[in-house]
Design a protein around this motif. Sequence first.
Motif, PDB file in Angstrom:
ATOM      1  N   ALA A 123     -94.019 -33.896   4.256  1.00  0.00           N
ATOM      2  CA  ALA A 123     -94.848 -33.997   5.460  1.00  0.00           C
ATOM      3  C   ALA A 123     -94.825 -32.692   6.252  1.00  0.00           C
ATOM      4  N   GLN A 124     -93.643 -32.071   6.299  1.00  0.00           N
ATOM      5  CA  GLN A 124     -93.510 -30.812   7.023  1.00  0.00           C
ATOM      6  C   GLN A 124     -94.398 -29.738   6.402  1.00  0.00           C
ATOM      7  N   SER A 125     -94.359 -29.596   5.090  1.00  0.00           N
ATOM      8  CA  SER A 125     -95.163 -28.578   4.416  1.00  0.00           C
ATOM      9  C   SER A 125     -96.655 -28.872   4.530  1.00  0.00           C
ATOM     10  N   LEU A 126     -97.027 -30.153   4.421  1.00  0.00           N
ATOM     11  CA  LEU A 126     -98.442 -30.532   4.443  1.00  0.00           C
ATOM     12  C   LEU A 126     -99.032 -30.436   5.842  1.00  0.00           C
ATOM     13  N   PHE A 127     -98.411 -31.124   6.809  1.00  0.00           N
ATOM     14  CA  PHE A 127     -98.978 -31.191   8.155  1.00  0.00           C
ATOM     15  C   PHE A 127     -98.709 -29.931   8.974  1.00  0.00           C
ATOM     16  N   ALA A 128     -97.771 -29.102   8.533  1.00  0.00           N
ATOM     17  CA  ALA A 128     -97.542 -27.836   9.222  1.00  0.00           C
ATOM     18  C   ALA A 128     -98.512 -26.765   8.737  1.00  0.00           C
ATOM     19  N   GLY A 129     -99.234 -27.053   7.655  1.00  0.00           N
ATOM     20  CA  GLY A 129    -100.178 -26.078   7.123  1.00  0.00           C
ATOM     21  C   GLY A 129     -99.530 -25.045   6.237  1.00  0.00           C
ATOM     22  N   ALA A 130     -98.300 -25.298   5.776  1.00  0.00           N
ATOM     23  CA  ALA A 130     -97.611 -24.330   4.916  1.00  0.00           C
ATOM     24  C   ALA A 130     -98.184 -24.338   3.501  1.00  0.00           C
ATOM     25  N   ILE A 131     -98.731 -25.468   3.062  1.00  0.00           N
ATOM     26  CA  ILE A 131     -99.337 -25.543   1.729  1.00  0.00           C
ATOM     27  C   ILE A 131    -100.702 -24.863   1.737  1.00  0.00           C
ATOM     28  N   ALA A 132    -101.511 -25.187   2.747  1.00  0.00           N
ATOM     29  CA  ALA A 132    -102.829 -24.580   2.927  1.00  0.00           C
ATOM     30  C   ALA A 132    -103.169 -24.667   4.409  1.00  0.00           C
ATOM     31  N   PRO A 133    -103.921 -23.694   4.945  1.00  0.00           N
ATOM     32  CA  PRO A 133    -104.295 -23.728   6.361  1.00  0.00           C
ATOM     33  C   PRO A 133    -104.980 -25.043   6.717  1.00  0.00           C
ATOM     34  N   LEU A 134    -104.650 -25.564   7.875  1.00  0.00           N
ATOM     35  CA  LEU A 134    -105.208 -26.853   8.285  1.00  0.00           C
ATOM     36  C   LEU A 134    -106.721 -26.797   8.471  1.00  0.00           C
ATOM     37  N   TRP A 135    -107.284 -25.607   8.636  1.00  0.00           N
ATOM     38  CA  TRP A 135    -108.733 -25.484   8.818  1.00  0.00           C
ATOM     39  C   TRP A 135    -109.501 -25.875   7.564  1.00  0.00           C
ATOM     40  N   PHE A 136    -108.842 -25.894   6.418  1.00  0.00           N
ATOM     41  CA  PHE A 136    -109.515 -26.257   5.168  1.00  0.00           C
ATOM     42  C   PHE A 136    -109.547 -27.778   4.958  1.00  0.00           C
ATOM     43  N   PHE A 137    -108.830 -28.518   5.794  1.00  0.00           N
ATOM     44  CA  PHE A 137    -108.767 -29.969   5.638  1.00  0.00           C
ATOM     45  C   PHE A 137    -109.877 -30.640   6.449  1.00  0.00           C
ATOM     46  N   PRO A 138    -110.196 -31.900   6.111  1.00  0.00           N
ATOM     47  CA  PRO A 138    -111.228 -32.631   6.863  1.00  0.00           C
ATOM     48  C   PRO A 138    -110.841 -32.802   8.330  1.00  0.00           C
ATOM     49  N   GLY A 139    -111.846 -33.098   9.151  1.00  0.00           N
ATOM     50  CA  GLY A 139    -111.615 -33.241  10.583  1.00  0.00           C
ATOM     51  C   GLY A 139    -110.610 -34.327  10.920  1.00  0.00           C
ATOM     52  N   TRP A 140    -110.671 -35.462  10.199  1.00  0.00           N
ATOM     53  CA  TRP A 140    -109.744 -36.559  10.497  1.00  0.00           C
ATOM     54  C   TRP A 140    -108.302 -36.147  10.226  1.00  0.00           C
ATOM     55  N   PHE A 141    -108.108 -35.280   9.198  1.00  0.00           N
ATOM     56  CA  PHE A 141    -106.758 -34.830   8.876  1.00  0.00           C
ATOM     57  C   PHE A 141    -106.236 -33.893   9.966  1.00  0.00           C
ATOM     58  N   ARG A 142    -107.083 -33.008  10.459  1.00  0.00           N
ATOM     59  CA  ARG A 142    -106.670 -32.094  11.525  1.00  0.00           C
ATOM     60  C   ARG A 142    -106.353 -32.860  12.799  1.00  0.00           C
ATOM     61  N   THR A 143    -107.143 -33.919  13.057  1.00  0.00           N
ATOM     62  CA  THR A 143    -106.872 -34.744  14.231  1.00  0.00           C
ATOM     63  C   THR A 143    -105.528 -35.446  14.107  1.00  0.00           C
ATOM     64  N   LEU A 144    -105.253 -35.979  12.909  1.00  0.00           N
ATOM     65  CA  LEU A 144    -103.985 -36.654  12.667  1.00  0.00           C
ATOM     66  C   LEU A 144    -102.817 -35.685  12.831  1.00  0.00           C
ATOM     67  N   SER A 145    -102.941 -34.491  12.269  1.00  0.00           N
ATOM     68  CA  SER A 145    -101.846 -33.513  12.343  1.00  0.00           C
ATOM     69  C   SER A 145    -101.596 -33.060  13.774  1.00  0.00           C
ATOM     70  N   SER A 146    -102.645 -33.089  14.615  1.00  0.00           N
ATOM     71  CA  SER A 146    -102.472 -32.657  16.009  1.00  0.00           C
ATOM     72  C   SER A 146    -101.602 -33.625  16.800  1.00  0.00           C
ATOM     73  N   TRP A 147    -101.464 -34.860  16.302  1.00  0.00           N
ATOM     74  CA  TRP A 147    -100.620 -35.859  16.972  1.00  0.00           C
ATOM     75  C   TRP A 147     -99.198 -35.875  16.419  1.00  0.00           C
ATOM     76  N   LEU A 148     -98.919 -35.015  15.473  1.00  0.00           N
ATOM     77  CA  LEU A 148     -97.594 -34.958  14.863  1.00  0.00           C
ATOM     78  C   LEU A 148     -96.902 -33.643  15.234  1.00  0.00           C
ATOM     79  N   PRO A 149     -95.580 -33.611  15.156  1.00  0.00           N
ATOM     80  CA  PRO A 149     -94.862 -32.403  15.573  1.00  0.00           C
ATOM     81  C   PRO A 149     -94.850 -31.282  14.540  1.00  0.00           C
ATOM     82  N   PHE A 150     -95.264 -31.570  13.310  1.00  0.00           N
ATOM     83  CA  PHE A 150     -95.060 -30.615  12.228  1.00  0.00           C
ATOM     84  C   PHE A 150     -95.806 -29.298  12.411  1.00  0.00           C
ATOM     85  N   GLN A 151     -97.057 -29.352  12.889  1.00  0.00           N
ATOM     86  CA  GLN A 151     -97.815 -28.116  12.996  1.00  0.00           C
ATOM     87  C   GLN A 151     -97.236 -27.164  14.035  1.00  0.00           C
TER      88      GLN A 151
END
Length: 268
Positions: free
Chosen positions: A187-215
């Motif tokens: 979860a840390q690697s995925l939602f923090a954007g370490a695997i790929a920048p969060l800008w490449f993910f769908p809008g719902w995924f970016r919204t979800l990650s914004s509510w989590l501490p990982f990014q």
Amino acid sequence: MTAATRRWRVARISARYEVSQPGRVTAIAVQLALQIFLMWCLWRALYSASPTNSGLSEAQALTYAVLGVLYTRLRGPDRSVAEDTVAQHVREGSISYWFLRPIEPRAYHRLRAIGDQAYGFAWATAGYLVCLLLGVVQKPASAAAFWVFLLSLLLGQVVLYHLLAITDVATFWLVDNTGVIGIIGFAQSLFAGAIAPLWFFPGWFRTLSSWLPFQSSFHIPVSIYVGRIPAGSAARDLVVQLLWCLLLSAVLHRLWTRAGRRVIVQGG
């Protein structure tokens, strides 16, 4: 022995174990160099057909990707190799010694984590300087961006420490936290954007990650570095990081308070 000397000796335990084994140091250097090279090749290939993607230039994407590799070193040495994780101490029963030392368990754990992350930061800094010299990563968007990036990176590491510490303390209830570590690590690697920048993910995924501490631990600092988040507009993101620091600190404090009441050992 003074209290300061005692704290220093505790903080440097993992680093001393690592540097005492030249083979491990060499392996880490080779692995880090190989990971950076492969990541650089991958993103160069992805951008070969288009100079920009999701508003990110090739130079920004390469910098983001390489910093993502260096970011993985910030977690410090792998203590499981030395059988020095909290879970291993719980299984062996040696966790009881944490409660007999002059330093309370919470402070001991924090000092070890500070030493681990300082050691990891040394590796990441050395790798960054080499990559900067070779032109693999670009310079910060501006001088202001660099200083705001450092502040954001510091807050991000505090968030990361609390996430990992909560995972460790959970061992007092779970005995074996291997599954939790795997989930949190992914979860840390995925939602923090370490695997790929969060800008490449769908809008719902970016919204979800914004509510989590990982990014807060990676995506926000690096976004400031590459200029995706302007330094003058980063106040909101810094406040979000600070709030996560305070919230996770409160949770960790509560868990440590209760952990001492149930020291569970297996076979100890």
